[in-house]
Design a protein around this motif. Structure first.
Motif, PDB file in Angstrom:
ATOM      1  N   UNK A  57      17.936  61.515  -5.285  1.00  0.00           N
ATOM      2  CA  UNK A  57      17.843  60.256  -4.455  1.00  0.00           C
ATOM      3  C   UNK A  57      18.858  59.657  -4.394  1.00  0.00           C
ATOM      4  N   UNK A  58      19.661  59.533  -5.711  1.00  0.00           N
ATOM      5  CA  UNK A  58      20.930  59.077  -5.714  1.00  0.00           C
ATOM      6  C   UNK A  58      21.964  59.773  -4.902  1.00  0.00           C
ATOM      7  N   UNK A  59      21.835  61.070  -4.584  1.00  0.00           N
ATOM      8  CA  UNK A  59      22.621  61.465  -3.359  1.00  0.00           C
ATOM      9  C   UNK A  59      22.354  61.454  -2.088  1.00  0.00           C
ATOM     10  N   UNK A  60      21.159  60.884  -1.893  1.00  0.00           N
ATOM     11  CA  UNK A  60      20.678  60.149  -0.489  1.00  0.00           C
ATOM     12  C   UNK A  60      19.706  61.048  -0.018  1.00  0.00           C
ATOM     13  N   UNK A  61      19.022  62.025  -0.768  1.00  0.00           N
ATOM     14  CA  UNK A  61      17.905  62.710  -0.269  1.00  0.00           C
ATOM     15  C   UNK A  61      16.807  61.658   0.086  1.00  0.00           C
ATOM     16  N   UNK A  62      15.908  62.154   1.012  1.00  0.00           N
ATOM     17  CA  UNK A  62      14.546  61.289   1.183  1.00  0.00           C
ATOM     18  C   UNK A  62      13.423  62.151   0.664  1.00  0.00           C
ATOM     19  N   UNK A  63      13.516  63.052  -0.347  1.00  0.00           N
ATOM     20  CA  UNK A  63      12.368  63.877  -1.007  1.00  0.00           C
ATOM     21  C   UNK A  63      11.578  62.949  -1.985  1.00  0.00           C
ATOM     22  N   UNK A  64      10.260  62.888  -1.826  1.00  0.00           N
ATOM     23  CA  UNK A  64       9.493  62.195  -2.968  1.00  0.00           C
ATOM     24  C   UNK A  64       9.021  63.298  -3.943  1.00  0.00           C
ATOM     25  N   UNK A  65       8.306  62.845  -5.328  1.00  0.00           N
ATOM     26  CA  UNK A  65       7.667  63.745  -5.889  1.00  0.00           C
ATOM     27  C   UNK A  65       6.578  64.489  -5.349  1.00  0.00           C
ATOM     28  N   UNK A  66       5.924  63.796  -4.439  1.00  0.00           N
ATOM     29  CA  UNK A  66       4.960  64.468  -3.663  1.00  0.00           C
ATOM     30  C   UNK A  66       5.365  65.773  -2.995  1.00  0.00           C
ATOM     31  N   UNK A  67       6.549  65.426  -2.386  1.00  0.00           N
ATOM     32  CA  UNK A  67       7.233  66.500  -1.435  1.00  0.00           C
ATOM     33  C   UNK A  67       7.698  67.682  -2.374  1.00  0.00           C
ATOM     34  N   UNK A  68       8.328  67.371  -3.642  1.00  0.00           N
ATOM     35  CA  UNK A  68       8.743  68.617  -4.414  1.00  0.00           C
ATOM     36  C   UNK A  68       7.470  69.305  -4.975  1.00  0.00           C
ATOM     37  N   UNK A  69       6.379  68.679  -5.157  1.00  0.00           N
ATOM     38  CA  UNK A  69       5.081  69.356  -5.780  1.00  0.00           C
ATOM     39  C   UNK A  69       4.508  70.243  -4.439  1.00  0.00           C
ATOM     40  N   UNK A 103       1.220  76.140  -0.336  1.00  0.00           N
ATOM     41  CA  UNK A 103       1.186  76.562   1.013  1.00  0.00           C
ATOM     42  C   UNK A 103       1.442  75.539   2.380  1.00  0.00           C
ATOM     43  N   UNK A 104       1.726  74.374   1.814  1.00  0.00           N
ATOM     44  CA  UNK A 104       1.925  73.160   2.655  1.00  0.00           C
ATOM     45  C   UNK A 104       3.420  72.995   2.730  1.00  0.00           C
ATOM     46  N   UNK A 105       4.312  73.828   2.342  1.00  0.00           N
ATOM     47  CA  UNK A 105       5.708  73.643   2.227  1.00  0.00           C
ATOM     48  C   UNK A 105       6.120  73.371   3.702  1.00  0.00           C
ATOM     49  N   UNK A 106       5.833  74.272   4.740  1.00  0.00           N
ATOM     50  CA  UNK A 106       6.143  74.257   5.988  1.00  0.00           C
ATOM     51  C   UNK A 106       6.144  72.828   6.660  1.00  0.00           C
ATOM     52  N   UNK A 107       5.404  71.793   6.072  1.00  0.00           N
ATOM     53  CA  UNK A 107       5.322  70.630   6.546  1.00  0.00           C
ATOM     54  C   UNK A 107       6.255  69.555   6.188  1.00  0.00           C
ATOM     55  N   UNK A 108       7.108  69.977   5.076  1.00  0.00           N
ATOM     56  CA  UNK A 108       7.932  69.110   4.454  1.00  0.00           C
ATOM     57  C   UNK A 108       9.141  68.552   5.271  1.00  0.00           C
ATOM     58  N   UNK A 109       9.711  67.248   4.942  1.00  0.00           N
ATOM     59  CA  UNK A 109      11.138  67.191   5.647  1.00  0.00           C
ATOM     60  C   UNK A 109      12.107  68.153   5.428  1.00  0.00           C
ATOM     61  N   UNK A 110      12.976  68.268   5.989  1.00  0.00           N
ATOM     62  CA  UNK A 110      14.352  69.004   5.836  1.00  0.00           C
ATOM     63  C   UNK A 110      14.858  68.945   4.536  1.00  0.00           C
ATOM     64  N   UNK A 111      14.988  67.371   4.030  1.00  0.00           N
ATOM     65  CA  UNK A 111      15.861  67.123   2.976  1.00  0.00           C
ATOM     66  C   UNK A 111      15.167  68.088   1.485  1.00  0.00           C
ATOM     67  N   UNK A 112      13.639  68.391   1.624  1.00  0.00           N
ATOM     68  CA  UNK A 112      12.910  68.995   0.745  1.00  0.00           C
ATOM     69  C   UNK A 112      13.301  70.548   0.726  1.00  0.00           C
ATOM     70  N   UNK A 113      13.391  71.109   1.652  1.00  0.00           N
ATOM     71  CA  UNK A 113      13.715  72.290   2.084  1.00  0.00           C
ATOM     72  C   UNK A 113      15.048  72.958   1.798  1.00  0.00           C
TER      73      UNK A 113
END
Length: 102
Positions: free
Chosen positions: A75-87, A92-102
């Motif tokens: 997040x210091x580098x400007x990504x929008x991923x949350x801890x829930x996104x990383x988990x 199998x729900x990875x396809x619904x994540x924001x591009x910052x996480x993938x």
């Protein structure tokens, strides 16, 4: 000010940074009974002297803190991923994540 552990050096913009001395320390640390007693008491005060025995899966516990630290660092580098996104990324729900996480 020179100390055994290191020294504070004035930096630009009027702040000081602690620069540690190289390891191992010189002279070496003397692990006598007094120091060992202090360290043991500190472990007990912090609750570290049995925490791993109480946890059903210490590796899972540690891995969650590693993931949390990774999220905060990214997040210091400007990504929008949350801890829930990383988990979710490992599920199998990875396809619904924001591009910052993938």
């Amino acid at each position: 000010m020179q100390e055994r552990a290191g020294l504070y050096i004035k930096q630009p913009y009027n702040y000081k940074a602690f620069i540690p001395n190289p390891l191992p320390p010189d002279p070496p640390i003397n692990f006598d009974s007094e120091l060992i007693n202090f360290l043991t008491r500190a472990d007990r005060e912090l609750g570290l002297d049995g925490a791993a025995e109480v946890l059903p899966n210490p590796d899972l516990f540690v891995s969650m803190y590693v993931k949390k630290e990774a999220v905060l660092s990214s997040q210091i580098e400007g990504t929008q991923a949350s801890l829930a996104d990383v988990i979710k990324f490992g599920s199998e729900n990875a396809r619904h994540l924001p591009a910052d996480v993938l």
